[in-house]
Scaffold this active site. Structure first.
Site, PDB file in Angstrom:
ATOM      1  N   GLY A   1      -7.507  32.948  -6.243  1.00 51.16           N
ATOM      2  CA  GLY A   1      -8.659  32.370  -5.564  1.00 51.16           C
ATOM      3  C   GLY A   1      -9.967  33.066  -5.867  1.00 51.16           C
ATOM      4  O   GLY A   1     -11.026  32.561  -5.507  1.00 51.16           O
TER       5      GLY A   1
ATOM      6  N   CYS B   1       1.498  -1.774  -7.682  1.00 48.87           N
ATOM      7  CA  CYS B   1       2.869  -1.262  -7.566  1.00 48.87           C
ATOM      8  C   CYS B   1       3.363  -1.231  -6.122  1.00 48.87           C
ATOM      9  O   CYS B   1       4.528  -0.962  -5.870  1.00 48.87           O
ATOM     10  CB  CYS B   1       2.977   0.129  -8.189  1.00 48.87           C
ATOM     11  SG  CYS B   1       2.286   1.448  -7.159  1.00 48.87           S
TER      12      CYS B   1
ATOM     13  N   CYS C   1       1.565   4.739 -11.243  1.00 48.69           N
ATOM     14  CA  CYS C   1       1.535   3.311 -10.950  1.00 48.69           C
ATOM     15  C   CYS C   1       2.322   2.540 -12.012  1.00 48.69           C
ATOM     16  O   CYS C   1       3.149   1.678 -11.694  1.00 48.69           O
ATOM     17  CB  CYS C   1       0.085   2.835 -10.898  1.00 48.69           C
ATOM     18  SG  CYS C   1      -0.124   1.206 -10.150  1.00 48.69           S
TER      19      CYS C   1
END
Lengths: 283, 232, 251
Positions: A32, A244, A272
């Site tokens: 981070g 979908c 998808c």
């Protein structure tokens, strides 16, 4: 291998790669934390993924399989040209299938399919500093990170709730990494934030213009900031994908005509397409 | 006999640096001892230094020489050398002062002004307010004024608030600077009663009383403060 | 009992000017100490040195057993947002002008780990009431407030975490006289109620008399006189203090 002669493997010269890999290693060691690096000129303008490309170029090997997505889609200009670029300068195999890729460079999305330990996710980051809208002085933001002095970020979320009744931040939603560093997840939708938490894949973030690299090692805790009485909630449009039928995936709103017609489709084109193929096969 | 308050060899002069450093001596080698339950009235002509002595005894003026011993929690403390914190503690627990004028704190109602020294000594707020209420009532301050800040009160009303504040805590040593100056006869009687009660519970009192009748009724003896005649 | 804040032998020079010249100071728990003196006498510099913002050339500062000058930035900031408070003369220096009143008050709570929005909001509303601002203004921005309200908001924002020591730098500085009186009274009441220790820098003698238990008079970097507030003001010894006191119109 069909890399053009006269160029180094994957475009970037070896000493630059070494510098970038050092930054990556440091980023992995301090999850981070933003590590400065000497960002190079890339053959595309800032804001088009110069940071992501440099990170990808530095970790790519000849046997890697690269996938590039932009807002979840493999077929947008940015994704197509970066994929073509690496095919040309590194000669690596490319794919649009999430499961087949070993390195996935992304702008603004995390794929719907869960990633694995053998994959690396490279984010393109426009602004790595999560505090920059709140504190204009860079030296002060550095000090705040060094001292984990993050009350100000909660002030922002407080103001959101006070003004809108809920936390109105819907993308680039700030996270705490490993309980220590406040981090911008890049402008992914808040919907994707939970996928970062304890992800098996290594996550690398490159900001070319801002010259910062940061990282989230595999299986690292990534928590979205919130309040006890206003817990973080990933939000998606309350529809099914027109193509979908998915009710789980993140949806894009597509305007279909100039009379207000619209439909919602998966933003992740591979996910998808796979579901559509499965549906077709089942019929 | 043990003392409650004792000044030994007390001297006080003022050096006015802004007027060429001229020094005005006011008190010289003054000795005064007051026993518990005793009331001493300061006498002497105006300008002799009675008020200066009172202010020295309260620690409001620093002593130039000598010492001012006050029995505080059983042991003598020298106000001439005590540090600021100790003086504050003595004033909180042992030493009270009723001046001629109330130093008004803006926006604070009478009841709070009177209750404040009580809560400062650790008394519960309700109890302190009740005692303040009772004392203000005894001093004939109408209840409708109790919840108002005294800034707009008449001189007599302010003086009674001041008296209530000074008598409420029951200090072992009490300094009274013309406590009845702006009071009518009825309230003068109340103050005489308060002083008698304070003496009865063992308080040592030093006062300046221009009202001869009041002085004669409360004072056990007079202490003459003589003016210093020769210039420095 | 020991002093809450203790400074010894503070020295600081700016070129040929001695801003601090051998300053010693103790502040005890629950004590309000005023530093008075004219502009340039070193008052504000002393405040900045005591709070660790500026290192002195020599001397030491101890807060509650900790060496303020030797501690690292993290420890000092932690002190700043938990045990200390700072009230600036200009509320713009102490407030976030683009953040609502509630967010301003809540910041210190959030910085110290508060994570319940409802509780933070309730605490902020309560503090608005305590500084006599209508809680309906909770979501208003400070720039819509008057100067006196901004200053009261700054005080609420500072005191919400119940600091033990509050540094105040001319808190009534830029305000109208009528507003000053109200603010002083508010500070006086809150300080007494919370048992705060306060170091108050001011050139307003009346403010010092109303608020402070003890006064230090500074001139040219030195403490020329100090002691009980009423004694220093009613029986000043040093020529400079006499000048300072007689320069004030009696109230």
């Amino acid at each position: 291998m069909n890399a053009q002669t006269g160029y180094n493997f994957a475009y970037v010269d070896e000493s630059t790669k070494r510098m970038i890999r050092r930054a990556i290693l440091k980023g992995v060691a301090i999850p981070g934390h933003q590590v400065p690096f000497g960002s190079r000129e890339m053959p595309l303008p800032y804001g088009w993924g110069t940071g992501g490309i440099q990170v990808t170029a530095s970790i790519l090997g000849p046997s890697d399989v690269l996938k590039v997505i932009d807002q979840g889609a493999d077929d947008t200009t940015n994704a197509v040209s970066i994929r073509a670029f690496f095919r040309r300068v590194a000669g690596v195999a490319t794919t649009e299938r999430t499961a087949e890729a070993t390195v996935i460079q992304t702008r603004h999305r995390i794929p719907e399919h869960a990633l694995t330990e053998r994959q690396i996710l490279v984010y393109q980051v426009p602004m790595p500093e999560p505090l920059f809208r709140l504190e204009a002085r860079v030296a002060e933001t550095k000090r705040m990170h060094a001292l984990a002095d993050y009350g100000l970020m909660h002030v922002k979320l407080y103001e959101d709730i006070a003004r809108h009744g809920h936390i109105a931040t819907s993308y680039n939603y700030p996270v705490m990494v490993d309980g220590r560093y406040l981090m911008s997840p890049s402008p992914i939708p808040a919907f994707d934030n939970p996928k970062m938490d304890r992800m098996p894949a290594l996550q690398l973030f490159g900001a070319g213009r801002e010259k910062r690299i940061y990282a989230v090692p595999p299986y690292t805790a990534v928590r979205s900031l919130d309040f006890e009485d206003h817990p973080f909630r990933p939000i998606r449009a309350p529809h099914a994908c027109t193509l979908c039928g998915s009710r789980e995936s993140y949806l894009d709103e597509v305007i279909t005509d100039d009379r207000g017609g619209k439909m919602f489709v998966c933003s992740d084109t591979d996910y998808c397409a796979e579901r559509q193929a499965a549906k077709a096969a089942a019929e | 006999m043990s003392f409650a308050l004792r000044a030994e060899n007390l001297g006080k002069s003022f050096t006015l640096h802004l007027q060429g450093g001229v020094t005005l001596p006011v008190l010289r080698a003054l000795d005064l001892s007051v026993a518990p339950g005793e009331c001493v009235a300061l006498s002497g002509p105006s300008g002799a230094g009675k008020s200066t002595l009172m202010r020295c005894l309260y620690g409001n003026y620093g002593a130039g020489s000598g010492c001012i011993l006050i029995r505080h929690h059983g042991a003598p403390v020298d106000l001439a050398t005590a540090d600021a914190r100790l003086v504050r503690e003595v004033r909180r627990d042992t030493l009270g002062y009723v001046s001629q004028f109330l130093r008004v704190i803006p926006r604070v109602p009478c009841l709070e002004i009177v209750a404040e020294p009580l809560t400062a000594r650790g008394m519960a707020r309700d109890e302190a307010l009740a005692r303040a209420e009772a004392l203000l009532t005894r001093l004939n301050l109408p209840p409708r004024l109790h919840h108002l800040p005294p800034a707009t009160f008449s001189g007599g009303e302010q003086q009674r608030v001041n008296l209530a504040r000074g008598f409420a805590p029951g200090y072992p040593v009490l300094l009274l600077d013309e406590p009845t100056a702006s009071l009518d006869a009825a309230n003068r009687e109340v103050v005489i009663g308060l002083i008698a009660e304070a003496k009865a519970r063992g308080a040592a009192i030093v006062g300046i009383f221009h009202d001869a009748e009041v002085r004669d009724r409360v004072a056990d003896r007079l202490f003459d403060v003589a003016p210093i005649t020769e210039a420095a | 009992m020991s002093a809450l804040l203790s400074a010894r032998g503070l020295e600081l020079r700016f070129g040929r000017i001695a801003a601090l010249d051998g300053v010693d100071l103790d502040i005890w728990p629950g004590e309000v100490v005023a530093i008075v003196g004219e502009s340039g006498s070193g008052k504000t510099t002393l405040l900045r040195v005591l709070s660790g913002l500026v290192p002195p050339d020599a001397g030491g500062v101890i807060f509650d057993g900790q060496d303020v000058l030797g501690m690292n930035e993290a420890a000092r900031r932690n002190l700043m947002r938990t045990q200390w408070g700072f009230v600036h003369q200009n509320p713009r220096d102490g407030l976030r002008m683009g953040v609502s009143a509630g967010g301003n008050i809540g910041e210190r709570l959030m910085a110290t780990g508060a994570r319940h929005y409802g509780n933070i909001r309730a605490a902020a509303a309560d503090w608005l009431r305590r500084v006599e601002i209508d809680p309906d203004r909770l979501d208003a921005l400070p720039r819509t407030f008057s100067g006196g309200m901004q200053q009261r908001l700054q005080i609420a924002r500072t005191l919400v975490t119940h600091p033990r020591l509050v540094f105040m730098d001319e808190p009534t500085g830029g305000l109208d006289v009528s507003v000053q009186a109200r603010l002083l009274d508010l500070i006086r009441a809150l300080v007494a109620e919370l048992g705060l220790s306060v170091l108050l820098v001011t050139h307003d003698i009346a403010a010092a008399r109303l608020l402070a238990h003890r006064i230090l008079v500074m001139r040219q970097g030195q403490v020329v006189e100090q002691g009980l507030t009423d004694r220093v003001l009613d029986d000043p010894q040093h020529p400079y203090t006499q000048l300072l006191v007689t320069s004030v119109l009696a109230a």
